[in-house]
Design a protein around this motif. Structure first.
Motif, mmCIF file in Angstrom:
data_model
loop_
_atom_site.group_PDB
_atom_site.id
_atom_site.type_symbol
_atom_site.label_atom_id
_atom_site.label_comp_id
_atom_site.label_asym_id
_atom_site.label_seq_id
_atom_site.Cartn_x
_atom_site.Cartn_y
_atom_site.Cartn_z
ATOM 1 N N ASP A 104 0.909 -1.297 0.028
ATOM 2 C CA ASP A 104 0.228 -0.031 0.043
ATOM 3 C C ASP A 104 1.139 1.226 0.031
ATOM 4 O O ASP A 104 0.576 2.338 -0.615
ATOM 5 C CB ASP A 104 -0.931 0.158 1.099
ATOM 6 N N GLU A 105 2.176 1.329 0.640
ATOM 7 C CA GLU A 105 2.671 2.490 0.761
ATOM 8 C C GLU A 105 3.300 2.550 -0.475
ATOM 9 O O GLU A 105 3.773 3.729 -0.898
ATOM 10 C CB GLU A 105 3.848 2.151 1.942
ATOM 11 N N GLU A 106 3.936 1.606 -1.298
ATOM 12 C CA GLU A 106 4.687 1.616 -2.546
ATOM 13 C C GLU A 106 3.616 2.053 -3.370
ATOM 14 O O GLU A 106 4.163 3.011 -4.306
ATOM 15 C CB GLU A 106 5.310 0.285 -3.102
ATOM 16 N N GLU A 107 2.363 1.693 -3.353
ATOM 17 C CA GLU A 107 1.344 2.064 -4.507
ATOM 18 C C GLU A 107 1.207 3.675 -4.272
ATOM 19 O O GLU A 107 0.914 4.607 -5.140
ATOM 20 C CB GLU A 107 0.142 1.441 -4.296
ATOM 21 N N ALA A 108 1.063 4.197 -2.885
ATOM 22 C CA ALA A 108 0.734 5.669 -2.521
ATOM 23 C C ALA A 108 1.885 6.492 -3.058
ATOM 24 O O ALA A 108 1.824 7.582 -3.546
ATOM 25 C CB ALA A 108 0.488 5.581 -1.092
ATOM 26 N N GLN A 109 3.391 5.908 -2.973
ATOM 27 C CA GLN A 109 4.533 6.644 -3.369
ATOM 28 C C GLN A 109 4.249 6.712 -4.702
ATOM 29 O O GLN A 109 4.478 7.595 -5.464
ATOM 30 C CB GLN A 109 5.469 5.894 -2.906
ATOM 31 N N GLU A 110 3.728 5.765 -5.501
ATOM 32 C CA GLU A 110 4.021 5.604 -6.922
ATOM 33 C C GLU A 110 2.793 6.550 -7.424
ATOM 34 O O GLU A 110 2.830 7.480 -8.280
ATOM 35 C CB GLU A 110 3.603 4.108 -7.589
ATOM 36 N N ARG A 111 1.881 6.630 -6.753
ATOM 37 C CA ARG A 111 0.509 7.749 -7.095
ATOM 38 C C ARG A 111 1.113 9.220 -6.826
ATOM 39 O O ARG A 111 0.781 10.101 -7.698
ATOM 40 C CB ARG A 111 -0.659 7.464 -6.265
ATOM 41 N N LYS A 112 1.762 9.479 -5.845
ATOM 42 C CA LYS A 112 2.280 10.631 -5.711
ATOM 43 C C LYS A 112 3.437 11.143 -6.508
ATOM 44 O O LYS A 112 3.363 12.271 -7.070
ATOM 45 C CB LYS A 112 3.183 10.704 -4.187
#
Length: 194
Positions: A17-25
């Protein structure tokens, strides 16, 4: 066979989830950055157009015959034909042109990797050289070959200076859009550098 505990699964899911959030940012940041660059290029083009129109108006106002740049529908008279031979040439100190070149440099810098293939520093100039050489193996473009050779022969310029000089030269040769098209067709080179 290793079985994951509930805690390990929870941590793995949390990490995903954190990696996906960083990717979205990052994706959002890239969208904002690219929109800003496109807006600046659009503004630069209109600055040049406005600058040229003001030059034409100033020349028309000061010329004894007046309106030498206005389009005439009747071209029967030799004097009218002579009026259409005028060209506006923008020089190095032209601020709108300098701004446009800076915008084009920003496009080449946007998303550029720090290192090329992990060992060589990447720069817009290295991309221009690599993409141009690859394009020249696929098609024969004498303008590109001549412009590239001309800038490469200037030993006193660093990579940034060569990038700037190449963009100016490609504008002079009226081929900047062709060069960008040829470079973008070299997808493997683009992926190596960006």
């Amino acid at each position: 066979m290793d079985l994951w505990t509930k805690e390990e699964i929870r941590r793995w899911n949390q990490q995903q989830d954190e990696e996906e959030a960083q990717e979205r940012k990052l994706h959002q940041k890239l969208k904002i950055g690219s929109a800003t660059i496109l807006h600046d290029v659009y503004a630069a083009i209109f600055h040049i157009k406005d600058y040229v129109e003001k030059l034409k108006q100033a020349i028309n106002d000061s010329h004894p015959q007046g309106n030498i740049f206005n389009d005439h529908t009747d071209h029967n008279d030799a004097e009218d034909d002579e009026k259409h031979d005028f060209k506006i040439i923008l020089h190095e100190d032209c601020k709108p042109l300098t701004y446009f070149c800076k915008c084009m440099e920003r496009i080449l810098l946007f998303g550029l990797k720090k290192k090329f293939c992990g060992f060589r520093a990447s720069s817009p100039w290295s991309f221009i050289c690599d993409a141009s050489h690859r394009a020249l193996t696929v098609c024969e473009c004498k303008k590109l070959q001549n412009d590239l050779h001309l800038i490469q022969s200037i030993d006193i310029l660093n990579d940034d200076g060569k990038t700037h000089a190449f963009l100016r030269q490609s504008l002079r040769s009226k081929s900047i859009s062709l060069y960008f098209k040829l470079w973008l067709q070299q997808t493997d080179v683009v992926q190596d550098h960006y």
